[in-house]
Design a protein around this motif. Structure first.
Motif, mmCIF file in Angstrom:
data_model
loop_
_atom_site.group_PDB
_atom_site.id
_atom_site.type_symbol
_atom_site.label_atom_id
_atom_site.label_comp_id
_atom_site.label_asym_id
_atom_site.label_seq_id
_atom_site.Cartn_x
_atom_site.Cartn_y
_atom_site.Cartn_z
ATOM 1 N N HIS B 63 -11.112 29.693 12.984
ATOM 2 C CA HIS B 63 -9.817 30.113 12.454
ATOM 3 C C HIS B 63 -9.644 29.286 13.890
ATOM 4 N N GLU B 65 -6.231 29.322 14.479
ATOM 5 C CA GLU B 65 -4.751 29.660 15.986
ATOM 6 C C GLU B 65 -5.861 31.123 16.505
ATOM 7 N N GLN B 66 -7.217 31.021 16.530
ATOM 8 C CA GLN B 66 -7.718 32.697 17.135
ATOM 9 C C GLN B 66 -8.743 31.829 17.927
#
Lengths: 230, 211
Positions: B63, B65-66
């Motif tokens: 992920h 963005e995370q």
């Protein structure tokens, strides 16, 4: 010939042995790290590592003398902290041997880690193996022929080191008189008999090292590429 | 179920892949250099996508963005490399045992793939078809949640290839895990894929195939 002092033989072996161990561990480690990572200035770092290979040993010796001398940055530090003087000591012999043989080990190791398919490591990772396990069971094992070649070459080079040793360690009987130094000073003092003795020893050692290395690498190359037996 | 939604800049184009795989065989089909292997590498964690999300069942593998990127070792993904990447210094059994979870299951897989007679041999002593089955057994012995096959049949002769096709279909019925297979062969794509995704210059086009 009965009055020949064998201390150069023992000293040379002891020095080359220790230097090779240092060079092997650091060389394998650095070759692995530098080989697998791209960073700015990588080619400059590699050029610095390989430099002793092309420089005259006297230049390497001069550089070491500058660094490890009484007033040199490292020399001063060692003197102040540990009360150790490098120049004209056995440590100097080891340092010279390490620096001149290091490029050979590094080059062999860097080549050895590129010899096999990188997917073997990826395959091991996908099977859940840790980095450490992959290094010991896959990378090191597959690179071993090249690493061993580097080991033997480094040992031979360390055994034969002369120029930088003379600059940094000088010629002190029983302390820094390795075989190459013993040859030089025997010739200088007109003792050709002694010089020939050491020449024969060192030629025989170098010759057997290369002979063995060639035999071994040929045998090893056959090992995993042999035709199917069925 | 596997959900992929990734972007990655390659030297000549940007790779964009959005697709899902249920317990089925999805074929990535297309010309060389289209980005097929990069998609597999990104899913396995061998390379990192620039952006996006990869989710397998309930766990997030990647992920951007995370800032989540689960390391390869913990993704539980079996990968069959094009050249099989068998360890040349280990016997067939050692190769399979390298990452196995359970010895009984590994032995069962060996039996299923009829390679029991090869376990003491080294990879250079066995044929291409046998190598392929060993590599498949090795991947399955890790009990993966997803199987990635990178041109698994390209190095095989016609007869062995046909046999391997049958074997893959049989194994899939047995294991019921998502499989992504990369191939150049049109025939293979149609025969083995429940769905075929056509990859060209880094972009995916769906092509429906009658099952």
């Amino acid at each position: 010939m009965t009055d020949i002092q064998l201390s150069p033989l023992w000293l040379s072996f002891k020095t080359a042995f220790i230097a090779t161990i240092i060079v092997f561990i650091v060389g394998v480690f650095l070759a692995r790290i530098i080989g697998r990572n791209d960073f700015p200035g990588k080619s400059i770092v590699e050029a610095v590592i390989l430099l002793p290979l092309v420089l005259p040993p006297t230049v390497v010796g001069f550089g070491l003398l500058f660094l490890f001398g009484k007033n040199g940055p490292i020399g001063q530090l060692l003197m102040n902290w540990f009360d150790v003087q490098i120049v004209f000591s056995w440590y100097a012999v080891i340092i010279a041997a390490v620096v001149v043989s290091f490029p050979l080990m590094y080059q062999s190791a860097a080549g050895a880690f590129q010899q096999y398919d990188a997917n073997m490591e990826n395959a091991a990772y996908t099977m859940g193996a840790s980095k450490w396990k992959v290094f010991w069971t896959i990378s090191f094992r597959l690179a071993w022929p090249g690493l061993l070649a580097g080991l033997v070459l480094s040992f031979a080079r360390a055994l034969g080191e002369f120029g930088a040793t003379l600059m940094l360690a000088g010629y002190i009987p029983n302390v820094t008189d390795t075989i190459p130094l013993a040859i030089y000073f025997a010739v200088e003092s007109g003792n050709m008999e002694l010089a020939s003795f050491w020449v024969i020893i060192i030629v025989a050692l170098g010759f057997s090292a290369i002979l063995w290395l060639n035999w071994w690498s040929k045998r090893n190359m056959m090992r995993y590429t042999a035709k199917r037996s069925k | 179920m596997l959900e992929v939604e990734i972007k990655k800049q390659l030297s000549h184009f940007e790779l964009q892949a959005t697709f899902t795989v249920k317990n089925e065989i999805v074929v990535l089909f297309g010309p060389s250099g289209a980005g097929k292997t990069t998609i597999l590498h990104s899913i396995a964690g061998i390379t990192k996508a620039d952006q996006g999300i990869i989710r397998l069942h309930d766990s997030v593998l990647f992920h951007s963005e995370q800032k989540i990127a689960v390391p390869i070792q913990r993704r539980k993904i079996g990968y069959l490399f094009q050249d099989y990447a068998l360890f040349p210094h280990m016997t067939v059994w050692k190769n399979i045992a390298y990452g196995m979870k359970n010895e009984t299951l590994a032995k069962q897989v060996i039996k299923e793939l009829t390679i029991d007679h090869l376990i003491a041999q080294y990879p250079h002593q066995i044929s291409g078809g046998e190598k392929q089955r060993v590599a498949l057994a090795r991947a399955l012995a890790t009990e993966p949640d997803l199987l990635l096959l990178d041109e698994p049949f390209s190095a095989l002769d016609d007869k062995t290839r046909l046999r391997s096709h049958e074997e893959l279909l049989r194994l899939h019925t047995l294991w019921q895990i998502p499989i992504i297979m990369v191939t150049h062969s049109h025939e293979e794509a149609l025969k083995l894929g429940n769905r075929v995704l056509y990859v060209e210059h880094g972009t995916l086009h769906t092509a429906s195939v009658p099952s």
